[in-house]
Every structure is written in C-alpha cells, then in structure tokens.
Design a protein around this motif. Structure first.
Motif, PDB file in Angstrom:
ATOM      1  N   VAL A  77      37.872  36.475  38.130  1.00 56.64           N
ATOM      2  CA  VAL A  77      36.674  36.675  38.934  1.00 56.64           C
ATOM      3  C   VAL A  77      35.481  36.216  38.108  1.00 56.64           C
ATOM      4  CG1 VAL A  77      35.212  38.342  40.135  1.00 56.64           C
ATOM      5  CG2 VAL A  77      37.697  38.628  40.147  1.00 56.64           C
ATOM      6  N   GLY A  78      34.672  35.335  38.669  1.00 53.85           N
ATOM      7  CA  GLY A  78      33.552  34.778  37.920  1.00 53.85           C
ATOM      8  C   GLY A  78      32.300  35.617  37.949  1.00 53.85           C
ATOM      9  N   ALA A 127      44.857  42.764  44.043  1.00 53.09           N
ATOM     10  CA  ALA A 127      45.736  42.957  42.883  1.00 53.09           C
ATOM     11  C   ALA A 127      46.670  44.140  43.109  1.00 53.09           C
ATOM     12  CB  ALA A 127      44.898  43.161  41.625  1.00 53.09           C
ATOM     13  N   GLU A 128      46.125  45.225  43.645  1.00 52.13           N
ATOM     14  CA  GLU A 128      46.942  46.417  43.886  1.00 52.13           C
ATOM     15  C   GLU A 128      48.033  46.130  44.912  1.00 52.13           C
ATOM     16  OE1 GLU A 128      48.184  50.195  43.093  1.00 52.13           O
ATOM     17  OE2 GLU A 128      46.577  49.080  42.078  1.00 52.13           O
ATOM     18  N   ASP A 129      47.678  45.403  45.969  1.00 51.79           N
ATOM     19  CA  ASP A 129      48.667  45.085  46.999  1.00 51.79           C
ATOM     20  C   ASP A 129      49.727  44.120  46.466  1.00 51.79           C
ATOM     21  OD1 ASP A 129      48.894  45.301  50.234  1.00 51.79           O
ATOM     22  OD2 ASP A 129      49.602  43.351  49.515  1.00 51.79           O
ATOM     23  N   MET A 130      49.298  43.089  45.745  1.00 58.64           N
ATOM     24  CA  MET A 130      50.240  42.103  45.209  1.00 58.64           C
ATOM     25  C   MET A 130      51.199  42.735  44.213  1.00 58.64           C
ATOM     26  SD  MET A 130      47.734  38.822  44.589  1.00 58.64           S
ATOM     27  CE  MET A 130      49.021  37.831  43.795  1.00 58.64           C
ATOM     28  N   LEU A 186      46.634  41.344  36.992  1.00 56.13           N
ATOM     29  CA  LEU A 186      45.487  41.745  36.190  1.00 56.13           C
ATOM     30  C   LEU A 186      44.224  41.052  36.676  1.00 56.13           C
ATOM     31  CD1 LEU A 186      47.261  41.280  32.727  1.00 56.13           C
ATOM     32  CD2 LEU A 186      47.233  43.338  34.170  1.00 56.13           C
ATOM     33  N   VAL A 187      43.158  41.803  36.848  1.00 53.69           N
ATOM     34  CA  VAL A 187      41.862  41.235  37.220  1.00 53.69           C
ATOM     35  C   VAL A 187      41.057  41.013  35.947  1.00 53.69           C
ATOM     36  CG1 VAL A 187      39.702  41.587  38.474  1.00 53.69           C
ATOM     37  CG2 VAL A 187      41.876  42.323  39.478  1.00 53.69           C
ATOM     38  N   GLU A 188      40.596  39.778  35.733  1.00 55.58           N
ATOM     39  CA  GLU A 188      39.795  39.444  34.557  1.00 55.58           C
ATOM     40  C   GLU A 188      38.431  38.932  35.008  1.00 55.58           C
ATOM     41  OE1 GLU A 188      41.632  36.895  31.717  1.00 55.58           O
ATOM     42  OE2 GLU A 188      43.596  37.895  31.875  1.00 55.58           O
ATOM     43  N   ASN A 189      37.381  39.584  34.551  1.00 59.14           N
ATOM     44  CA  ASN A 189      36.020  39.170  34.881  1.00 59.14           C
ATOM     45  C   ASN A 189      35.503  38.211  33.831  1.00 59.14           C
ATOM     46  OD1 ASN A 189      36.313  42.289  35.785  1.00 59.14           O
ATOM     47  ND2 ASN A 189      35.026  41.188  37.235  1.00 59.14           N
ATOM     48  N   LYS A 190      35.078  37.029  34.289  1.00 55.72           N
ATOM     49  CA  LYS A 190      34.479  36.028  33.412  1.00 55.72           C
ATOM     50  C   LYS A 190      33.137  35.616  34.017  1.00 55.72           C
ATOM     51  CE  LYS A 190      38.821  34.175  31.561  1.00 55.72           C
ATOM     52  NZ  LYS A 190      38.566  34.575  30.160  1.00 55.72           N
ATOM     53  N   PRO A 191      32.131  36.493  33.919  1.00 57.59           N
ATOM     54  CA  PRO A 191      30.858  36.208  34.584  1.00 57.59           C
ATOM     55  C   PRO A 191      30.048  35.141  33.886  1.00 57.59           C
ATOM     56  CG  PRO A 191      30.705  38.252  33.334  1.00 57.59           C
ATOM     57  CD  PRO A 191      32.137  37.810  33.256  1.00 57.59           C
ATOM     58  N   GLY A 192      29.242  34.444  34.680  1.00 57.51           N
ATOM     59  CA  GLY A 192      28.329  33.456  34.127  1.00 57.51           C
ATOM     60  C   GLY A 192      28.252  32.220  34.984  1.00 57.51           C
ATOM     61  N   GLY A 250      32.294  45.281  39.984  1.00 55.06           N
ATOM     62  CA  GLY A 250      31.475  46.010  40.944  1.00 55.06           C
ATOM     63  C   GLY A 250      30.922  45.169  42.067  1.00 55.06           C
ATOM     64  N   ALA A 251      30.907  43.840  41.910  1.00 51.27           N
ATOM     65  CA  ALA A 251      30.418  42.971  42.978  1.00 51.27           C
ATOM     66  C   ALA A 251      31.489  42.830  44.055  1.00 51.27           C
ATOM     67  CB  ALA A 251      30.051  41.601  42.423  1.00 51.27           C
ATOM     68  N   SER A 252      31.086  42.301  45.217  1.00 50.22           N
ATOM     69  CA  SER A 252      31.994  42.197  46.351  1.00 50.22           C
ATOM     70  C   SER A 252      33.253  41.405  46.002  1.00 50.22           C
ATOM     71  CB  SER A 252      31.278  41.541  47.536  1.00 50.22           C
ATOM     72  OG  SER A 252      32.162  41.335  48.612  1.00 50.22           O
ATOM     73  N   THR A 253      33.098  40.276  45.312  1.00 57.93           N
ATOM     74  CA  THR A 253      34.253  39.447  44.965  1.00 57.93           C
ATOM     75  C   THR A 253      35.186  40.185  44.029  1.00 57.93           C
ATOM     76  OG1 THR A 253      32.825  37.511  45.190  1.00 57.93           O
ATOM     77  CG2 THR A 253      34.941  37.167  44.128  1.00 57.93           C
ATOM     78  N   ASP A 254      34.630  40.907  43.077  1.00 57.64           N
ATOM     79  CA  ASP A 254      35.439  41.701  42.156  1.00 57.64           C
ATOM     80  C   ASP A 254      36.202  42.787  42.900  1.00 57.64           C
ATOM     81  OD1 ASP A 254      36.027  42.913  39.350  1.00 57.64           O
ATOM     82  OD2 ASP A 254      35.054  44.544  40.434  1.00 57.64           O
ATOM     83  N   LEU A 255      35.546  43.455  43.831  1.00 54.39           N
ATOM     84  CA  LEU A 255      36.208  44.519  44.583  1.00 54.39           C
ATOM     85  C   LEU A 255      37.351  43.963  45.431  1.00 54.39           C
ATOM     86  CD1 LEU A 255      33.053  46.553  45.619  1.00 54.39           C
ATOM     87  CD2 LEU A 255      34.743  47.168  43.877  1.00 54.39           C
ATOM     88  N   CYS A 256      37.131  42.797  46.054  1.00 52.37           N
ATOM     89  CA  CYS A 256      38.219  42.156  46.802  1.00 52.37           C
ATOM     90  C   CYS A 256      39.396  41.842  45.894  1.00 52.37           C
ATOM     91  CB  CYS A 256      37.712  40.867  47.462  1.00 52.37           C
ATOM     92  SG  CYS A 256      36.841  41.124  49.013  1.00 52.37           S
ATOM     93  N   ALA A 257      39.102  41.330  44.704  1.00 54.55           N
ATOM     94  CA  ALA A 257      40.171  40.994  43.755  1.00 54.55           C
ATOM     95  C   ALA A 257      40.984  42.231  43.394  1.00 54.55           C
ATOM     96  CB  ALA A 257      39.566  40.359  42.505  1.00 54.55           C
ATOM     97  N   ARG A 258      40.335  43.342  43.190  1.00 60.39           N
ATOM     98  CA  ARG A 258      41.043  44.554  42.798  1.00 60.39           C
ATOM     99  C   ARG A 258      41.881  45.119  43.942  1.00 60.39           C
ATOM    100  NH1 ARG A 258      39.424  45.709  37.749  1.00 60.39           N
ATOM    101  NH2 ARG A 258      37.605  44.488  37.091  1.00 60.39           N
ATOM    102  N   ILE A 259      41.389  44.985  45.150  1.00 60.35           N
ATOM    103  CA  ILE A 259      42.174  45.404  46.318  1.00 60.35           C
ATOM    104  C   ILE A 259      43.428  44.536  46.437  1.00 60.35           C
ATOM    105  CG2 ILE A 259      42.177  45.519  48.836  1.00 60.35           C
ATOM    106  CD1 ILE A 259      39.116  46.118  48.595  1.00 60.35           C
TER     107      ILE A 259
END
Length: 324
Positions: free
Chosen positions: A34-35, A50-53, A62-68, A39-48
């Motif tokens: 996740v770029g 990830a749990e289902d997958m 695993l969800v990895e945040n790489k902001p910037g 806590g942002a919408s895209t991050d929350l979608c990724a975590r949802i």
C-alpha cells in the motif's frame, strides 16, 4: 520442423507449466503493498482483503505500507518485484491514473509495467470543514463556505494526501468551477491530512467514506458529496451536483494490481479471490464501510483506468497543476 508446428508444440508444452504455476501459488507469504500510511481508505481495503485471502489460500497475507509520492513508492516496489503473484499492490485511482502524468522520475507506467486485476470499491468524496478552525467553525453550508472563500481569496486552506492526489485535483477543479482560490496543503497520505483537519490546522478537505464515524461524531462539518447521488450513509448531505454544480461529479476506486507478466492462471485465481471476498457477507460488510463494492474484472478495470487517465489529464491541464 515447420515454424507453425514448432510454435504449436511450444504452446502445448507451456500449458502444463502454467497450470503448475497456478497450483503452486502461493508457495510463500503474499505481500499486499500500500503506497499510503496506515488508516487511509486504501490501507483499510488492503487489510480487509488480506484477512479474507489469508483464510482462502492457506498462506500469510501481509500488508506493507510504503508511503510517499502519492503512492508511487509502493507501486514502484511492486514494479520491481517478480511477476509471480507474491507481491501485489492495493492501489487507489491516484496512483494508477495521475502519478505518471505529474512526476518526472516515476519508475513505473500504470498500463505497461502493472497489470490491473480487479477493482474492489467505488466511493464518492465528502467535502468537509473543520469546526476547530477559527475560519470555518461557523460554516454549515456550501453557500456559506463559498461566500467566505470569495471574501478571503487564498485565505482558506485544504488538505490532501499529496501533490497529485485526487483530493488535490478535484478540489482545484471544484474551486475553479466555483470561482474561488484556496491554499493547498499536501501531506504524506490522507490519514495525516485528516488529523490536521480534525485539529483545525487546515480548513477543509475531501474526505472518504472510511471517515463516516468521525464525521458523524461532530469532529467534522459535512458540506457536500461529490457522487452522482447522496451517499447512502449520509443521506442528509447534498451533492455538489444538486447544489448548482452539475459538472462536479467525481468518485475514486480501490483495487488490486499485479506486475505485468503475471501468469494468466494466477491472474484468474486472484480475480476469483476478489470475487469471493466481495460475495462473502462478513467481508462485503467491511468493504461497504469503504464504499460501494464494485468488482471489475481485468479488461473492464483496465478500461476504467484508461478513461480515468484521460479525465485526470484534462483536470491537470485545466487547473494548471505542474509536473513535480
């Protein structure tokens, strides 16, 4: 051996290899990049997702945040990975349709280096103001906000998830349509921008449906919705279109993206996983907190991205937003 027969033989030999690749996937943990910050919408979608997958594929997800750089760092990390389906991008519209139009040193092209898998959600923005800002504390309606902005050209600020983020583009488009001038304050993602809005450090922002609990709490003042109709969770909030600006209708999506060159069999599995997640009642309910559930398969998703690129290029040109 004649060339046509040789190619047919090679194709026939490749089919078992492709099938084996799909059967073997995943052979290790899957990373969802996740770029943007947590806590942002895209991050929350990724975590949802990830749990289902995780429950379906029998491997850690695993969800990895790489902001910037408006999501570019995350997308570039996926573009540099192997096309084996173990490193994927959960992207929003900005990363796939704006960045290559604005950033000179971007290290990926969205439709050449990356492969659209499936969209997941489609959402409007909600224009909100901060009751803690001394400038907007008394604002309750769009008419009041516009009157204040016209009386103070450049005196009101808005936050965004970064230069080139859709929050930036569409706020500039809205300001131009309303004949007002605002001060843009970019952040490294929507979550820190939201924190600044709640604190009153910026005056307004285009929020996402993920902030609905915060908006209902009174921490933000609701002004207007950018979708074609009132948002189902905030039916009392008027649309910009119904408030006299019929051309100000815009939405954003979140979706799953892979690296170009992904074996078709793995792509099919990923599409199936997204469809299964969207159909699962518990997961679907969580996704609905981020927007409408909208699963577009690869070709339709690619067409949506191409159309959004054209639209956002026109917005950038009209707003005079310069390449970074």
């Amino acid at each position: 051996m004649p060339p046509l027969r040789r190619r047919a033989l090679l194709g026939a030999l490749a089919i078992p290899a492709i099938a084996r690749a799909a059967e073997a996937w995943p052979s290790r943990p899957v990373r969802l990049i996740v770029g943007y910050p947590a806590g942002a919408s895209t991050d929350l979608c990724a975590r949802i997702l990830a749990e289902d997958m995780r429950a379906r594929i029998g491997q850690p997800v695993l969800v990895e945040n790489k902001p910037g750089a408006n999501g570019s760092l995350g997308a570039a990390a996926v573009a540099a990975a192997e096309p084996d389906g173990h490193t994927l991008l959960v992207s929003n519209t900005s990363t796939m349709t704006v960045n290559h139009l604005l950033y000179r040193d971007i290290r990926y092209h969205p439709l050449r280096d990356l492969l659209p898998v499936a969209s997941i959600t489609l959402s409007p923005f909600i224009l909100t103001t901060s009751p803690k800002s001394p400038r907007t504390s008394s604002i309750r309606t769009l008419a009041e906000l516009l009157a204040l902005a016209r009386a103070n050209p450049g005196g009101l600020s808005y936050g965004s998830g970064g230069n080139g983020n859709l929050q930036h583009l569409y706020m500039e488009q809205s300001a131009a349509a309303a004949g007002i001038r605002l001060l843009h304050v970019p952040f490294r993602g929507a979550a820190p921008a939201e924190n600044a809005l709640v604190a009153g450090d910026v005056d307004m922002m285009l929020e996402t449906p993920s902030a609905t609990p915060l908006m209902r709490s009174g921490a933000l003042t609701l002004i207007a919705v950018t979708g074609p109709a009132p948002w189902r969770d905030l039916p009392e909030v008027p649309t910009l279109a119904a408030s006299g600006y019929p051309n100000l209708v815009f939405t954003f999506w979140n979706g799953l993206v892979a690296l170009a060159g992904l074996p078709p069999a793995i792509l099919d599995r990923l599409v199936g996983l997204m469809e299964a997640a969207a159909a699962a009642p518990a997961t679907r309910q969580l996704l609905l907190s981020q927007g409408e559930v909208m699963v577009l398969r690869p070709e339709a998703f690619r067409a949506r991205i191409a159309a959004d690129i054209d639209r956002n290029a026109a917005v950038i040109k009209a707003a005079g937003i310069e390449m970074q």
